[in-house]
Structure formats: C-alpha cells, structure tokens
Design a protein around this motif. Structure first.
Motif, PDB file in Angstrom:
ATOM      1  N   ILE A  43     -24.507 -12.040  33.947  1.00  4.52           N
ATOM      2  CA  ILE A  43     -24.788 -11.943  32.517  1.00  4.52           C
ATOM      3  C   ILE A  43     -26.284 -12.150  32.290  1.00  4.52           C
ATOM      4  CG2 ILE A  43     -24.376 -12.976  30.262  1.00  4.52           C
ATOM      5  CD1 ILE A  43     -21.584 -13.726  31.337  1.00  4.52           C
ATOM      6  N   VAL A  44     -26.912 -11.190  31.626  1.00  5.70           N
ATOM      7  CA  VAL A  44     -28.331 -11.268  31.280  1.00  5.70           C
ATOM      8  C   VAL A  44     -28.406 -11.533  29.785  1.00  5.70           C
ATOM      9  CG1 VAL A  44     -30.524 -10.034  31.264  1.00  5.70           C
ATOM     10  CG2 VAL A  44     -28.864  -9.603  33.086  1.00  5.70           C
ATOM     11  N   PHE A  45     -28.989 -12.678  29.407  1.00  2.48           N
ATOM     12  CA  PHE A  45     -29.082 -13.061  27.998  1.00  2.48           C
ATOM     13  C   PHE A  45     -30.544 -13.165  27.614  1.00  2.48           C
ATOM     14  CE2 PHE A  45     -29.081 -16.198  24.524  1.00  2.48           C
ATOM     15  CZ  PHE A  45     -28.244 -15.535  23.644  1.00  2.48           C
ATOM     16  N   LYS A  46     -30.964 -12.360  26.651  1.00  4.49           N
ATOM     17  CA  LYS A  46     -32.345 -12.390  26.171  1.00  4.49           C
ATOM     18  C   LYS A  46     -32.356 -13.001  24.774  1.00  4.49           C
ATOM     19  CE  LYS A  46     -33.712  -8.478  28.918  1.00  4.49           C
ATOM     20  NZ  LYS A  46     -34.379  -7.197  28.983  1.00  4.49           N
ATOM     21  N   PHE A  47     -33.369 -13.823  24.524  1.00  3.07           N
ATOM     22  CA  PHE A  47     -33.403 -14.592  23.287  1.00  3.07           C
ATOM     23  C   PHE A  47     -34.850 -14.849  22.897  1.00  3.07           C
ATOM     24  CE2 PHE A  47     -33.776 -18.906  21.520  1.00  3.07           C
ATOM     25  CZ  PHE A  47     -32.987 -18.785  20.388  1.00  3.07           C
TER      26      PHE A  47
END
Length: 73
Positions: A43-47
């Motif tokens: 899972i790649v989570f950008k914030f």
C-alpha cells in the motif's frame, strides 16, 4: 516461462569467487520454474499536511520462483 519449464541464464555475474566484467565468460546457470504469481499487496499512501490531499494506491508485484538445478562454470 510456465510451471515446470527449464530455464538457462547465460549472463552470470559471479561464479566460484570469479567476478565478471560485466559477466563471467562461458558460465551458465540452469533452473526450473516452480511457480508464478503475485506477491503480497503493498500500500502506497501519499499525504500532504494542511492541504487535504490524501492518495491511497495498492500494488502487487508479479514474480517467478525458480529452483537452481545446475551451475556450469
């Protein structure tokens, strides 16, 4: 290659402590394909804080599992 196929790798980087430049000459590795599939999901989570930006992306990498049967130097 599919399950049970014989594969031959001719671009070998190192055999018996001999390092190739870039590959070792006359060296081959024979292998048998055991399985093909997909790895666990990453899972790649950008914030970005204080901007309201959130992006969640999933990815599964394809792989081929091989068993080395013979090393020819």
């Amino acid at each position: 290659a599919s399950k049970g196929d014989e594969i031959e790798f001719d671009k070998v980087l190192m055999v018996d402590g001999k390092v190739g430049n870039p590959y070792v000459e006359n060296a081959k590795v024979k292998a048998t394909v055991i399985t093909q599939g997909k790895a666990k999901k990453i899972i790649v989570f950008k914030f970005k804080r204080r901007k309201g930006f959130k992006k969640k992306i999933g990815h599964r990498q394809h792989f081929t599992q091989v068993k080395i049967t013979q090393i020819l130097a």
